[in-house]
Design a protein around this motif. Structure first.
Motif, PDB file in Angstrom:
ATOM      1  N   ASP A  77      66.835  88.838  69.988  1.00 36.84           N
ATOM      2  CA  ASP A  77      66.685  87.768  69.007  1.00 36.84           C
ATOM      3  C   ASP A  77      65.811  86.679  69.614  1.00 36.84           C
ATOM      4  O   ASP A  77      66.111  86.160  70.690  1.00 36.84           O
ATOM      5  CB  ASP A  77      68.045  87.193  68.622  1.00 36.84           C
ATOM      6  N   LEU A  78      64.741  86.329  68.909  1.00 39.75           N
ATOM      7  CA  LEU A  78      63.779  85.335  69.368  1.00 39.75           C
ATOM      8  C   LEU A  78      63.895  84.065  68.545  1.00 39.75           C
ATOM      9  O   LEU A  78      64.095  84.114  67.328  1.00 39.75           O
ATOM     10  CB  LEU A  78      62.351  85.876  69.251  1.00 39.75           C
ATOM     11  N   ALA A  79      63.759  82.915  69.233  1.00 41.36           N
ATOM     12  CA  ALA A  79      63.730  81.620  68.563  1.00 41.36           C
ATOM     13  C   ALA A  79      62.812  80.704  69.364  1.00 41.36           C
ATOM     14  O   ALA A  79      63.267  80.029  70.292  1.00 41.36           O
ATOM     15  CB  ALA A  79      65.126  81.028  68.429  1.00 41.36           C
ATOM     16  N   GLY A  80      61.542  80.723  69.064  1.00 40.51           N
ATOM     17  CA  GLY A  80      60.593  79.903  69.804  1.00 40.51           C
ATOM     18  C   GLY A  80      60.499  80.342  71.249  1.00 40.51           C
ATOM     19  O   GLY A  80      60.156  81.495  71.543  1.00 40.51           O
ATOM     20  N   ASP A  81      60.802  79.417  72.150  1.00 44.88           N
ATOM     21  CA  ASP A  81      60.729  79.710  73.581  1.00 44.88           C
ATOM     22  C   ASP A  81      62.050  80.192  74.153  1.00 44.88           C
ATOM     23  O   ASP A  81      62.227  80.228  75.376  1.00 44.88           O
ATOM     24  CB  ASP A  81      60.271  78.463  74.353  1.00 44.88           C
ATOM     25  N   TYR A 188      79.263  85.027  72.262  1.00 45.15           N
ATOM     26  CA  TYR A 188      78.402  85.081  71.078  1.00 45.15           C
ATOM     27  C   TYR A 188      78.100  83.681  70.556  1.00 45.15           C
ATOM     28  O   TYR A 188      76.963  83.397  70.140  1.00 45.15           O
ATOM     29  CB  TYR A 188      79.079  85.895  69.972  1.00 45.15           C
ATOM     30  N   ARG A 189      79.105  82.812  70.558  1.00 44.04           N
ATOM     31  CA  ARG A 189      78.882  81.442  70.083  1.00 44.04           C
ATOM     32  C   ARG A 189      77.860  80.721  70.954  1.00 44.04           C
ATOM     33  O   ARG A 189      76.988  79.999  70.454  1.00 44.04           O
ATOM     34  CB  ARG A 189      80.200  80.664  70.059  1.00 44.04           C
ATOM     35  N   ARG A 190      77.947  80.937  72.259  1.00 44.39           N
ATOM     36  CA  ARG A 190      76.984  80.292  73.156  1.00 44.39           C
ATOM     37  C   ARG A 190      75.586  80.865  72.954  1.00 44.39           C
ATOM     38  O   ARG A 190      74.591  80.138  73.036  1.00 44.39           O
ATOM     39  CB  ARG A 190      77.443  80.458  74.602  1.00 44.39           C
ATOM     40  N   GLY A 191      75.511  82.158  72.677  1.00 42.99           N
ATOM     41  CA  GLY A 191      74.217  82.747  72.380  1.00 42.99           C
ATOM     42  C   GLY A 191      73.598  82.155  71.127  1.00 42.99           C
ATOM     43  O   GLY A 191      72.398  81.858  71.087  1.00 42.99           O
ATOM     44  N   ASP A 192      74.411  81.970  70.089  1.00 40.70           N
ATOM     45  CA  ASP A 192      73.913  81.368  68.849  1.00 40.70           C
ATOM     46  C   ASP A 192      73.426  79.939  69.092  1.00 40.70           C
ATOM     47  O   ASP A 192      72.381  79.526  68.556  1.00 40.70           O
ATOM     48  CB  ASP A 192      75.016  81.369  67.791  1.00 40.70           C
ATOM     49  N   LYS A 193      74.174  79.189  69.890  1.00 39.91           N
ATOM     50  CA  LYS A 193      73.764  77.816  70.195  1.00 39.91           C
ATOM     51  C   LYS A 193      72.469  77.802  71.004  1.00 39.91           C
ATOM     52  O   LYS A 193      71.599  76.958  70.785  1.00 39.91           O
ATOM     53  CB  LYS A 193      74.872  77.093  70.963  1.00 39.91           C
ATOM     54  N   TRP A 194      72.339  78.721  71.937  1.00 40.76           N
ATOM     55  CA  TRP A 194      71.122  78.804  72.753  1.00 40.76           C
ATOM     56  C   TRP A 194      69.885  78.989  71.872  1.00 40.76           C
ATOM     57  O   TRP A 194      68.826  78.411  72.120  1.00 40.76           O
ATOM     58  CB  TRP A 194      71.267  79.954  73.736  1.00 40.76           C
ATOM     59  N   LEU A 195      70.045  79.773  70.813  1.00 37.68           N
ATOM     60  CA  LEU A 195      68.920  80.053  69.928  1.00 37.68           C
ATOM     61  C   LEU A 195      68.671  78.946  68.910  1.00 37.68           C
ATOM     62  O   LEU A 195      67.519  78.700  68.528  1.00 37.68           O
ATOM     63  CB  LEU A 195      69.158  81.369  69.188  1.00 37.68           C
ATOM     64  N   SER A 196      69.715  78.277  68.468  1.00 37.41           N
ATOM     65  CA  SER A 196      69.577  77.350  67.338  1.00 37.41           C
ATOM     66  C   SER A 196      69.486  75.884  67.735  1.00 37.41           C
ATOM     67  O   SER A 196      69.037  75.063  66.931  1.00 37.41           O
ATOM     68  CB  SER A 196      70.755  77.530  66.378  1.00 37.41           C
ATOM     69  N   GLN A 197      69.915  75.553  68.952  1.00 36.19           N
ATOM     70  CA  GLN A 197      69.942  74.154  69.367  1.00 36.19           C
ATOM     71  C   GLN A 197      69.046  73.971  70.592  1.00 36.19           C
ATOM     72  O   GLN A 197      69.399  74.378  71.701  1.00 36.19           O
ATOM     73  CB  GLN A 197      71.366  73.715  69.691  1.00 36.19           C
ATOM     74  N   ALA A 198      67.914  73.346  70.371  1.00 37.63           N
ATOM     75  CA  ALA A 198      66.940  73.198  71.456  1.00 37.63           C
ATOM     76  C   ALA A 198      67.493  72.401  72.624  1.00 37.63           C
ATOM     77  O   ALA A 198      67.034  72.569  73.764  1.00 37.63           O
ATOM     78  CB  ALA A 198      65.667  72.538  70.924  1.00 37.63           C
ATOM     79  N   ASP A 199      68.462  71.529  72.370  1.00 37.71           N
ATOM     80  CA  ASP A 199      69.007  70.692  73.440  1.00 37.71           C
ATOM     81  C   ASP A 199      70.303  71.261  74.020  1.00 37.71           C
ATOM     82  O   ASP A 199      70.964  70.601  74.825  1.00 37.71           O
ATOM     83  CB  ASP A 199      69.256  69.270  72.944  1.00 37.71           C
ATOM     84  N   PHE A 200      70.669  72.487  73.622  1.00 39.32           N
ATOM     85  CA  PHE A 200      71.902  73.074  74.156  1.00 39.32           C
ATOM     86  C   PHE A 200      71.715  73.426  75.622  1.00 39.32           C
ATOM     87  O   PHE A 200      70.798  74.164  75.991  1.00 39.32           O
ATOM     88  CB  PHE A 200      72.298  74.324  73.369  1.00 39.32           C
TER      89      PHE A 200
END
Length: 208
Positions: A77-81, A188-200
């Motif tokens: 799963d890719l989200a920018g950088d 999984y929750r941390r993975g979702d945050k890593w992808l969706s929250q640039a400041d996570f």
């Protein structure tokens, strides 16, 4: 999939493959290149920085520790950088268990956090998910008697792997994520945050 997405997926796939090939072959200088400087590794027998992981592996090699990896398919799963990848894998380890030479094979997934910095993708965190395992004497006719109290003290997904690693001298972490349960759901929750929250910040939460 755009060409840019395809290019990034290819680069990440190569990193995943190189991790296993270079680690298992003892190519430590090349292995170091797949990590970012702050990269960390979590495993049953080790939790720490990439550099510490490399040194621990070197020490294990010098003592005859044999741990090998085999990879299956990946989903990325890719989200920018940033990216999160899951890769089917098996971990196999050979060692003495109460005087009997045994092989343990553990099936699971690598759950990887990646980031692209200055144009280069690298591992930020590798967290295996341990799904099921088994232990067999190398000589199938050799009787093997396990301490059931010790065996049952470990999680089901890596019970036999943990038993062997404990017997050869490692301090095994007992709260690694498995196929089901609170630990893998939190991952999984941390993975979702890593992808969706640039400041996570991955290190704002405890991993050990």
């Amino acid at each position: 999939m755009t060409q840019n997405q395809a290019d990034n997926t290819q680069q990440l796939t190569e990193l995943i493959q190189n991790w296993a090939l270079w680690r298992d072959a003892g190519r430590w200088e090349r292995f170091r290149t797949v990590w970012h400087n702050d990269g960390r590794m979590m495993a049953t027998w080790f939790q720490g920085t990439a550099d510490e992981f490399i040194e621990a592996n070197k020490e294990g090699w010098s003592k005859g520790v044999v741990i090998l990896h085999f990879l299956g398919g990946s989903t990325i799963d890719l989200a920018g950088d940033r990216a999160v990848a899951q890769t089917k894998m098996t971990i196999s380890q050979r060692g003495l268990v109460d005087g009997v030479l045994c092989d343990v094979v553990c099936t699971g997934r690598f759950y990887d956090f990646f980031e692209r910095r200055s144009g280069r993708w690298g591992f930020v965190l590798r967290q295996p998910i341990y799904e099921k395992d088994r232990m067999d004497p190398v000589d199938p006719g050799t009787p093997l008697h396990l301490d059931q109290d010790l065996l049952m003290s470990f999680p089901e997904g890596y019970r036999y792997l943990a038993y062997l690693q404990t017997r050869v001298g490692y301090d095994v972490k007992k709260s690694m994520p498995g196929l089901k349960g609170a630990e893998v759901e939190e991952l999984y929750r941390r993975g979702d945050k890593w992808l969706s929250q640039a400041d996570f910040d991955l290190w704002s939460v405890s991993w050990v």
